[in-house]
Design a protein around this motif. Sequence first.
Motif, PDB file in Angstrom:
ATOM      1  N   GLU A 270       0.830  -1.209   0.000  1.00 27.66           N
ATOM      2  CA  GLU A 270       0.000   0.000   0.000  1.00 27.66           C
ATOM      3  C   GLU A 270       0.863   1.258   0.000  1.00 27.66           C
ATOM      4  O   GLU A 270       0.639   2.186  -0.794  1.00 27.66           O
ATOM      5  CB  GLU A 270      -0.922   0.004   1.220  1.00 27.66           C
ATOM      6  N   VAL A 271       1.857   1.307   0.870  1.00 31.71           N
ATOM      7  CA  VAL A 271       2.735   2.481   0.937  1.00 31.71           C
ATOM      8  C   VAL A 271       3.502   2.634  -0.365  1.00 31.71           C
ATOM      9  O   VAL A 271       3.634   3.737  -0.904  1.00 31.71           O
ATOM     10  CB  VAL A 271       3.700   2.361   2.132  1.00 31.71           C
ATOM     11  N   SER A 272       3.996   1.518  -0.903  1.00 35.97           N
ATOM     12  CA  SER A 272       4.709   1.576  -2.179  1.00 35.97           C
ATOM     13  C   SER A 272       3.799   2.075  -3.291  1.00 35.97           C
ATOM     14  O   SER A 272       4.230   2.812  -4.187  1.00 35.97           O
ATOM     15  CB  SER A 272       5.264   0.191  -2.529  1.00 35.97           C
ATOM     16  N   ASN A 337      10.351  -0.443  -8.632  1.00 34.96           N
ATOM     17  CA  ASN A 337      10.428  -0.994  -7.274  1.00 34.96           C
ATOM     18  C   ASN A 337       9.056  -1.409  -6.762  1.00 34.96           C
ATOM     19  O   ASN A 337       8.920  -2.397  -6.026  1.00 34.96           O
ATOM     20  CB  ASN A 337      11.044   0.033  -6.317  1.00 34.96           C
ATOM     21  N   ASP A 338       8.042  -0.655  -7.139  1.00 36.56           N
ATOM     22  CA  ASP A 338       6.689  -1.019  -6.720  1.00 36.56           C
ATOM     23  C   ASP A 338       6.290  -2.380  -7.276  1.00 36.56           C
ATOM     24  O   ASP A 338       5.653  -3.181  -6.589  1.00 36.56           O
ATOM     25  CB  ASP A 338       5.694   0.050  -7.187  1.00 36.56           C
ATOM     26  N   ALA A 339       6.685  -2.638  -8.505  1.00 35.20           N
ATOM     27  CA  ALA A 339       6.399  -3.956  -9.085  1.00 35.20           C
ATOM     28  C   ALA A 339       7.119  -5.052  -8.309  1.00 35.20           C
ATOM     29  O   ALA A 339       6.547  -6.122  -8.034  1.00 35.20           O
ATOM     30  CB  ALA A 339       6.808  -3.978 -10.553  1.00 35.20           C
ATOM     31  N   ALA A 340       8.380  -4.799  -7.944  1.00 31.97           N
ATOM     32  CA  ALA A 340       9.144  -5.788  -7.175  1.00 31.97           C
ATOM     33  C   ALA A 340       8.498  -6.040  -5.822  1.00 31.97           C
ATOM     34  O   ALA A 340       8.394  -7.195  -5.363  1.00 31.97           O
ATOM     35  CB  ALA A 340      10.586  -5.309  -6.991  1.00 31.97           C
ATOM     36  N   ILE A 341       8.057  -4.981  -5.162  1.00 36.17           N
ATOM     37  CA  ILE A 341       7.414  -5.119  -3.851  1.00 36.17           C
ATOM     38  C   ILE A 341       6.115  -5.914  -3.976  1.00 36.17           C
ATOM     39  O   ILE A 341       5.805  -6.765  -3.138  1.00 36.17           O
ATOM     40  CB  ILE A 341       7.162  -3.730  -3.239  1.00 36.17           C
ATOM     41  N   SER A 342       5.373  -5.656  -5.024  1.00 34.29           N
ATOM     42  CA  SER A 342       4.117  -6.373  -5.239  1.00 34.29           C
ATOM     43  C   SER A 342       4.356  -7.872  -5.422  1.00 34.29           C
ATOM     44  O   SER A 342       3.673  -8.712  -4.811  1.00 34.29           O
ATOM     45  CB  SER A 342       3.384  -5.810  -6.462  1.00 34.29           C
TER      46      SER A 342
END
Length: 461
Positions: A270-272, A337-342
């Motif tokens: 969510e934060v990402s 990075n958001d894709a990686a976090i997901s």
Amino acid sequence: MEADLLGEKAVPQNAYYGIHTARALDNFPVSGRPSSPRLFRAIVLVKKAAAVTCGKLSLIPGPVSRSIVLACDEILDGALQDQFVVDALQGGAGTSTNMNVNEVIANRAIELMGGQKGDYSLVHPLNHVNCCQSTNDVYPTALRIAAISLLRQLSEAYASLQEALQAKEQEFADCLKLGRTQLMDALPMMAGQEFGAYAKAVARDRWRLYKAEERLREINLGGTAIGSGLGAPRAYIYQVTEVLQDLTGLGLCRSEYPIDPTQNMDVFVEVSGLLKAAAVTLLKIANDLRLLASGPAGGLGEYRLPPVQAGSSIMPGKVNPVMAEMAGVTAMRVIANDAAISWAAAGGQLELNAFSPLIAESLLESLEILTRAVQLFEQRCVRGIALDRERCEAHLRQSTVMATALVHHLGYELASVIAKAAQESGRSVEDIVLERGLLTAEQVGEILSPLQVTKPGIPGK
């Protein structure tokens, strides 16, 4: 020489870390860079809180507790930073990072008690430094602490960018220029309105980032391995959160169901996602400014961005919009990075997410680089933007968009004829209307007034 369940291994004499870290150095030479210093610092804060609490509750001897706290204080003041060496990209859900911290603190605490590094009979990395803890409650808690501190800095950076854009909104409030849709001429607008829209978008990002801190305050410290709390006395679970609140100055709270934040990483997703939204806004603004400042002879050239460095190794005099490009590059990295976090959060299984090191590395990197990029973009680009009023006037004069303001007075078909005639002759819409006697000069002046064509309503009525 140190030993673990796999056998013996040599540890460098000058190292403060131990065998667990040494094995991790062998196993994970991946990225060539250790985990974020902010993550290590946050883990040290957790260790200090645990040592204070365990000392008060007599879960570890008082002298051991005090030596651990002193070692933590030295590290928090900047000592032994070169001893945190485990690669950021590691297996084990962050265990190697946690053990790196445990061993460094233990060996320094041993020295403070007058012993020699490696003499774990005095201070043990697991029995003492890691008392009542697991990587699985320490690591997510530390990541939240590190993220909150960075999130506050990013929110402040966006607030400053918003103010800079609002200053340009005021500075350019009196200049009429072409608006554009689908890269083609559209209704006129004030240059200040363009920057006002940017400021509103950034204001939304600022508010989202400010509120995102609330999502990170709930910690699972005391939950130990899977969130059930086995190995952590109830008194410790309650007190350690209060101590950590005091040490960090953050409004942290104990999770009422620690199994949830131990296994689920959706808060970081969510934060990402909010960081991604902010990055998208930044990328849009940066690309707009590059386009509007393009040229200077062969492009739009309505704005002039501050020249900060020579732009070409072969073309003399060329200056590129490098600060806007830097903002764009950074925004793209945050989106990646958001894709990686997901993916990492979705890849967690059952009671633990083994990919939390990737979540930590990506989230903290996004927070750090986006903060610096926004600060630099504001200081070295936005605040120095100049407006080429003559260029704006020339583009507006050469365009036929003013015919739109005549639709309610002359009808769409006749306004289209006037626009076409102006385009073919190279003359202004105003000249064609006056030449054909369709309206008086006073009427045309009122209808095509900048204040009329840049606000809601029907111009001239």
